[in-house]
Design a protein around this motif. Structure first.
Motif, mmCIF file in Angstrom:
data_model
loop_
_atom_site.group_PDB
_atom_site.id
_atom_site.type_symbol
_atom_site.label_atom_id
_atom_site.label_comp_id
_atom_site.label_asym_id
_atom_site.label_seq_id
_atom_site.Cartn_x
_atom_site.Cartn_y
_atom_site.Cartn_z
ATOM 1 N N PHE A 113 9.387 -57.053 3.739
ATOM 2 C CA PHE A 113 9.309 -56.303 2.484
ATOM 3 C C PHE A 113 7.905 -56.409 1.884
ATOM 4 N N ILE A 114 7.382 -57.638 1.826
ATOM 5 C CA ILE A 114 6.050 -57.845 1.259
ATOM 6 C C ILE A 114 4.981 -57.191 2.135
ATOM 7 N N GLY A 115 5.145 -57.312 3.445
ATOM 8 C CA GLY A 115 4.177 -56.699 4.360
ATOM 9 C C GLY A 115 4.126 -55.196 4.221
ATOM 10 N N MET A 116 5.274 -54.546 4.062
ATOM 11 C CA MET A 116 5.298 -53.089 3.894
ATOM 12 C C MET A 116 4.645 -52.678 2.567
ATOM 13 N N ILE A 117 4.874 -53.477 1.520
ATOM 14 C CA ILE A 117 4.236 -53.166 0.232
ATOM 15 C C ILE A 117 2.715 -53.231 0.368
ATOM 16 N N PHE A 142 1.496 -50.164 2.298
ATOM 17 C CA PHE A 142 1.570 -48.947 1.478
ATOM 18 C C PHE A 142 0.456 -48.914 0.434
ATOM 19 N N ARG A 143 0.167 -50.088 -0.143
ATOM 20 C CA ARG A 143 -0.892 -50.147 -1.145
ATOM 21 C C ARG A 143 -2.256 -49.839 -0.521
ATOM 22 N N LYS A 144 -2.504 -50.360 0.674
ATOM 23 C CA LYS A 144 -3.783 -50.104 1.332
ATOM 24 C C LYS A 144 -3.926 -48.622 1.679
#
Length: 365
Positions: free
Chosen positions: A352-356, A359-361
């Motif tokens: 979950f944190i990795g996908m966030i 997406f932010r990058k």
């Protein structure tokens, strides 16, 4: 926030209602037209020359007949229109029957006529009602005769002729030293100039909406746009024929119009051309406001859809994992692992944190 008060929507008026009566009330039929009765008729007479001026207010129509034989210039202004008074004045000053019927009519398109010894103009006088943000119009009839101008107005309580009255009361003005055709021009000029006052008020409403739409693209804002668009349509339909009226005056070779007055009518014609062009530009601006509103609504919808898409994408892998381990098979080795719950939960958290972060990058939110 104080500017928003400039654009009220009256509770008694439904902004979504199409006011067909206002938009389609141009009726050339005069014989069957019935006017609302007026309580009283007020007649104001200015009799003037370069040296003297006399102003009288009278209630009886017969009192103005004595001015007919005077060699001075006369301006007879009739506030409030009733058939008896109009017929009496037209008969006494030899105004043709057809012109009298035009004066008694309502909702006429602006026009200009030359019949007999008179030159006749009928046009709307525009007013802006601030409380309801509506454009009101009053029909005005002007009759030019030899040394006399007769004006007929519906509303006895308001007009735009006060600057003319002040100039008549002041000695040495060009109005006092000129003929009746210059007075005729002056009345037309002040009516046309007031169109710009109305447009200034409509322009303020447009500017307010331009500020409101990016912040509050709501149904109430759309109602304000539609309401303003209808007022612009009423205004433009009213003033557009006035250009033809003034064009007819410029082409006229009537003996009542002196040659040295032609340049003044040309100036009024330039003003009405400018007013019509501005009204068309304002109407385009209102249409652009509608497009801006829909663009803002689409952008708002896209933002919502983007958030929902991101949330769905973030939850999809976690849903897959929980779905797999939610199956009720007897032989699933991970189900017997003492720390399996914490391991799976940690993996889900890291995903979950990795996908966030990813997406932010990428700038997705």
């Amino acid at each position: 926030m104080a500017k928003h008060a400039l654009l009220p929507i009256p509770d008694a008026i439904n902004p979504f209602r199409v006011r067909k009566q206002r938009l389609m009330n141009f009726n050339p039929v005069t014989a069957s037209t019935s006017r609302k009765p007026v309580d009283h008729v007020r007649i104001t007479v200015f009799e003037y020359s370069a040296d003297t001026v006399k102003e009288e207010v009278m209630e009886k129509v017969a009192d103005c007949f004595r001015f007919r034989e005077s060699d001075c210039i006369k301006w007879i202004n009739v506030d409030g229109i009733r058939r008896e008074e109009v017929e009496a004045i037209c008969k006494n000053y030899q105004v043709h029957y057809l012109l009298m019927e035009d004066i008694l009519s309502e909702g006429q398109r602006a026009k200009m006529d030359e019949i007999g010894d008179n030159l006749f103009c009928l046009l709307p006088m525009m007013f802006f009602q601030s409380q309801s943000s509506t454009v009101n119009q009053e029909q005005v009839s002007l009759v030019l005769g030899k040394n006399v101008v007769i004006s007929f107005q519906d509303d006895p309580d308001r007009d735009v002729f006060n600057p003319i009255r002040d100039r008549l009361r002041t000695g040495g003005t060009k109005l006092r030293t000129s003929g009746a055709d210059y007075l005729f021009y002056s009345l037309l000029d002040v009516i046309v100039d007031n169109y710009f006052v109305v447009m200034d008020n409509l322009g303020e409403r447009i500017e307010v909406l331009e500020e409101i739409i990016p912040r509050q693209p709501t149904n109430r804002t759309l109602a304000r746009i539609n309401y303003l668009r209808k007022e612009m349509l009423v205004f433009k339909r009213g003033i557009a024929p006035v250009r033809e009226l003034l064009g007819g005056l410029l082409k006229s070779e009537n003996a009542l119009l002196e040659q040295n007055t032609e340049k003044y009518f040309k100036d009024v014609y330039d003003h009405i051309v400018q007013a019509v062009d501005m009204a068309e530009s304002y109407r385009d601006l209102v249409m652009n406001l509608q497009e801006l509103y829909h663009a803002q609504m689409n952008q708002k919808l896209n933002e919502v859809m983007k958030v929902l898409a991101v949330v769905t994408t973030l939850m999809a892998p976690l849903t897959v994992i929980t779905g797999i381990y939610g199956m009720n098979f007897d032989h699933m080795p991970e189900l017997k692992t003492p720390y399996g719950y914490f391991v799976v939960l940690s993996i889900m958290t890291v995903m979950f944190i990795g996908m966030i972060i990813i997406f932010r990058k990428r700038g997705w939110f």
